[in-house]
Enzyme design. Sequence first.
Site, short mmCIF file in Angstrom:
data_model
loop_
_atom_site.label_atom_id
_atom_site.label_comp_id
_atom_site.label_asym_id
_atom_site.label_seq_id
_atom_site.Cartn_x
_atom_site.Cartn_y
_atom_site.Cartn_z
N CYS A 97 -26.51 -38.98 -0.25
CA CYS A 97 -27.38 -37.85 0.09
C CYS A 97 -28.24 -38.13 1.32
O CYS A 97 -28.84 -37.22 1.87
CB CYS A 97 -28.26 -37.50 -1.09
SG CYS A 97 -27.32 -37.25 -2.59
N HIS A 111 -34.99 -34.11 0.26
CA HIS A 111 -33.67 -33.94 -0.34
C HIS A 111 -33.82 -33.12 -1.63
O HIS A 111 -34.73 -33.37 -2.43
CB HIS A 111 -33.06 -35.31 -0.62
CG HIS A 111 -31.79 -35.25 -1.41
ND1 HIS A 111 -30.79 -34.35 -1.13
CD2 HIS A 111 -31.37 -35.98 -2.47
CE1 HIS A 111 -29.80 -34.52 -1.99
NE2 HIS A 111 -30.13 -35.50 -2.82
N ASN A 117 -27.80 -29.45 -5.79
CA ASN A 117 -27.80 -30.64 -4.95
C ASN A 117 -26.51 -30.67 -4.12
O ASN A 117 -25.43 -30.90 -4.66
CB ASN A 117 -27.91 -31.88 -5.84
CG ASN A 117 -27.94 -33.19 -5.06
OD1 ASN A 117 -27.73 -33.19 -3.85
ND2 ASN A 117 -28.20 -34.27 -5.75
O1 UT7 Z 1 -28.90 -36.77 -4.97
C1 UT7 Z 1 -29.15 -38.06 -5.44
C2 UT7 Z 1 -28.57 -38.29 -6.75
N1 UT7 Z 1 -28.98 -37.53 -7.86
C3 UT7 Z 1 -30.21 -37.39 -8.35
O2 UT7 Z 1 -31.16 -37.57 -7.69
C4 UT7 Z 1 -30.40 -37.05 -9.76
C5 UT7 Z 1 -31.57 -37.78 -10.31
N2 UT7 Z 1 -31.71 -37.56 -11.74
C6 UT7 Z 1 -32.06 -36.40 -12.29
O3 UT7 Z 1 -32.27 -35.40 -11.63
C7 UT7 Z 1 -32.30 -36.38 -13.78
O4 UT7 Z 1 -32.17 -37.70 -14.26
C8 UT7 Z 1 -31.32 -35.45 -14.56
C9 UT7 Z 1 -31.66 -34.00 -14.29
C10 UT7 Z 1 -29.90 -35.74 -14.15
C11 UT7 Z 1 -31.49 -35.67 -16.05
O5 UT7 Z 1 -32.84 -35.57 -16.42
P1 UT7 Z 1 -33.52 -36.73 -17.30
O6 UT7 Z 1 -34.94 -36.36 -17.49
O7 UT7 Z 1 -33.27 -38.05 -16.63
O8 UT7 Z 1 -32.76 -36.58 -18.66
P2 UT7 Z 1 -31.79 -37.60 -19.41
O9 UT7 Z 1 -30.62 -37.95 -18.58
O10 UT7 Z 1 -32.62 -38.73 -19.93
O11 UT7 Z 1 -31.29 -36.69 -20.60
C12 UT7 Z 1 -32.19 -36.11 -21.55
C13 UT7 Z 1 -31.37 -35.35 -22.57
C14 UT7 Z 1 -30.23 -36.18 -23.16
O12 UT7 Z 1 -30.11 -35.85 -24.53
P3 UT7 Z 1 -30.67 -36.82 -25.67
O13 UT7 Z 1 -29.96 -38.12 -25.46
O14 UT7 Z 1 -32.14 -36.92 -25.42
O15 UT7 Z 1 -30.32 -36.10 -26.92
C15 UT7 Z 1 -29.03 -35.67 -22.42
O16 UT7 Z 1 -27.83 -35.84 -23.16
O17 UT7 Z 1 -30.76 -34.21 -21.98
C16 UT7 Z 1 -29.36 -34.21 -22.27
N3 UT7 Z 1 -28.64 -33.57 -21.19
C17 UT7 Z 1 -28.39 -32.24 -21.18
N4 UT7 Z 1 -28.68 -31.24 -22.02
C18 UT7 Z 1 -28.29 -30.01 -21.70
C19 UT7 Z 1 -28.12 -34.12 -20.08
N5 UT7 Z 1 -27.54 -33.18 -19.33
C20 UT7 Z 1 -27.69 -32.02 -19.98
C21 UT7 Z 1 -27.29 -30.69 -19.69
N6 UT7 Z 1 -27.62 -29.72 -20.57
N7 UT7 Z 1 -26.63 -30.36 -18.57
#
Ligand code: UT7
Length: 331
Positions: free
Chosen positions: A116, A258, A288
Amino acid sequence: MRTKWEAKIAGTGHYVPEKVLTNSDLEKIVDTSDEWIRSMTGMVERRVASKDQASSDLAYEASIKAMEMAGVKGKDIGMVICGTVTPDHMFPTTACILQNKIGARGCPAFDMSAGCTGFIYGADIARQYVENGIADNILVVGVETLTKIINWKDRNTCVLFGDGAGAAIISRTQSTDISKIIDSEIMADGAFGDLLIMEAGGSRMPASEETVRENLHTIQMQGNKVFKHAVKSMALVCEKVLKRNNMDSHSIDWVVPHQANVRIIDSLAKRLKVDKDKVIINIEKYGNTSASTIPIAIDEAIRANKIRKGDIVLMTAFGAGLTYGAYLVRI
Ligand code: UT7
């Protein structure tokens, strides 16, 4: 280091494919919800390239607009840099394909694989070549067709990414011109490379039936670990660039970060002590788009007369590598 010439952003352009994929559409594909995606990322919809659209096709549309704004033709372009992790092919580079499409001949053309941060990396290099008097006009593009390398069964990643292209012409200018590139810095922490990776298709893991079956030609990301590095690394590089120019958050008119997650953007703004109304955000429309987010956002803001000539703009990105960088300009 004092250089002979000044460089500026002389023109910008962007292009996004027509097809829109909304959060509600995604609800039908994976176990997710509009509410989760909006609240956790700020995204509402994203664009999807058609089957016959490759990255160079998107890049061409954005480049033509940037060249029109800058008043340059293909023959005037002295270098083509394409920030992308979704090139048309492994080789030749998308930059070489683009060079041919825009009618530039002979000039160097290369891709910049910095995730990115690809646009910021390319723009940093372009600045050096222009300031050193080697090139007069350089086309820098951030372009991605990420929807082509997504695992549509992985809700952790498939809701996040979209397709698009943004371009800028970095040109030589007079020292009397109010517009100029003030400073820039690019950095990387290779120790964290496995947090965001497409594992197969290279020399480590060549394409095989098994790699296809196991979805290893798609984006794998440890989102929450990347999140933490994102805020820290962008704040660090921004503060570094501002400090050495005797500037602080009050000196800036706009931050163009970004667009990976609105929560990352909010945390960054807080860290930098920048008011949210000075931060350009369009993540709700495009998701993104990796290397494309910054040039798309800046072009939209310039064309909407939000960012105006003379405004001081701080761009910052982070991405696979992990890479990060900052780019400080007066438009
Ligand atoms: O461009 C550079 C690269 N990318 C990024 O910068 C992305 C950086 N990361 C993020 O934006 C965030 O980490 C995410 C948006 C991807 C995820 O947010 P998070 O606060 O880190 O959540 P998490 O991965 O810890 O997931 C929390 C919960 C999980 O469920 P449990 O284990 O708590 O039951 C996930 O399974 O949310 C669940 N989850 C979803 N639920 C509904 C993950 N993806 C989804 C989804 N819909 N699409």
